[in-house]
Write a protein that holds these residues in place. Structure first.
Motif: not given
Ligand SMILES: Nc1ncnc2c1ncn2[C@@H]1O[C@H](COP(=O)(O)OP(=O)(O)OP(=O)(O)O)[C@@H](O)[C@H]1O
Ligand SMILES: [Mg+2]
Length: 219
Positions: A218-219, A35-40, A201-208
């Motif tokens: 969810n993206l 799971l990868t998580i992004k955000g400001p 890094v974000f793009n390796i998430g199976h769940q983003k």
């Protein structure tokens, strides 16, 4: 689900004003997934990871790791030692200990024998076999970060929690680290929860997912 998060809320007291950082967050992570998580900046990524890692408590809601509800635990040492591996932006290695000793710290704490075969495999994977007896001071930034990843995975924890793991690396070392995460996930079925600003890094998430305004989308 190896991790289930149900409606967690967290606020801080910001000089007498209540700062609501997490406003009811729910998600699940399947064993063996990323799971990868992004955000400001300031959106609460580190706050969320610190709750998952039992470093802080939510105001309300439930977190279950391997079906253990953290609200039912009064001693987090077993969870921390056996179920969670941490990777931070800064490696936090102990300068007085050499590489093998640094990696062995979690095993020592949990009174486990270091799995020597796994350790050897990791050294080969990480391209650090010739650095076993080196001290952190004598390693490059990328090498130090790879040692800290070895330390996080040596006990084969249920979940590896990584907060900005490439935040302090150049793009070459960041790519190496990303490939290692993918390999550890694929070959050993390790589960990752990663907060990052780094698109690669974000793009390796199976769940983003994206944390925004206290909610996780969810993206
Ligand atoms: N212990 C604390 N006491 C008061 N406020 C805090 C505390 N920890 C974090 N905050 C505030 O909570 C908000 C979320 O912080 P957090 O560190 O979780 O953000 P982040 O998404 O990890 O940001 P970054 O991308 O910059 O690492 C911020 O406004 C921060 O100032
Ligand atoms: Mg942060």
């Amino acid at each position: 689900m190896i991790l289930s998060v149900k409606n967690i809320k967290k606020s801080y007291d910001d000089g007498g004003v209540k700062l609501e950082v997490l406003k009811g967050i729910s998600f699940g992570v399947k064993k063996g997934s990323i799971l990868t998580i992004k955000g400001p900046s300031g959106s609460g990524k580190s706050t969320l990871l610190s709750l998952l890692g039992t470093l802080d408590n939510p105001d309300s809601g439930d977190i279950l790791i391997n079906d253990i509800n953290l609200n039912d635990c009064d001693d987090f040492s077993d969870i921390r030692n056996n179920h969670i591996g941490f990777i931070f932006q800064f490696h936090n290695l102990i300068p007085e200990l050499n590489v093998v000793e640094n990696i062995s710290v979690p095993a020592l704490i949990s009174d486990k024998k270091v799995d020597q075969d796994f350790l050897d495999t990791l050294f080969k994977y990480f391209g650090l076999s010739n650095k076993k007896n080196s001290f952190p001071l004598d390693l490059s930034g990328g090498e130090k970060q790879r040692v800290s990843v070895m330390r996080a995975v040596i006990n084969k924890p249920s979940i590896i929690i990584a907060d900005e793991p490439t935040g302090n690396l150049d793009s070459n070392n960041a790519t190496k680290l990303i490939n290692l995460f993918k390999k550890l996930n694929k070959d050993f079925g390790l589960t990752f929860v990663i907060a990052t600003h780094d698109t690669k890094v974000f793009n390796i998430g199976h769940q983003k997912m994206e944390l925004s305004d206290g909610k996780l989308l969810n993206l």
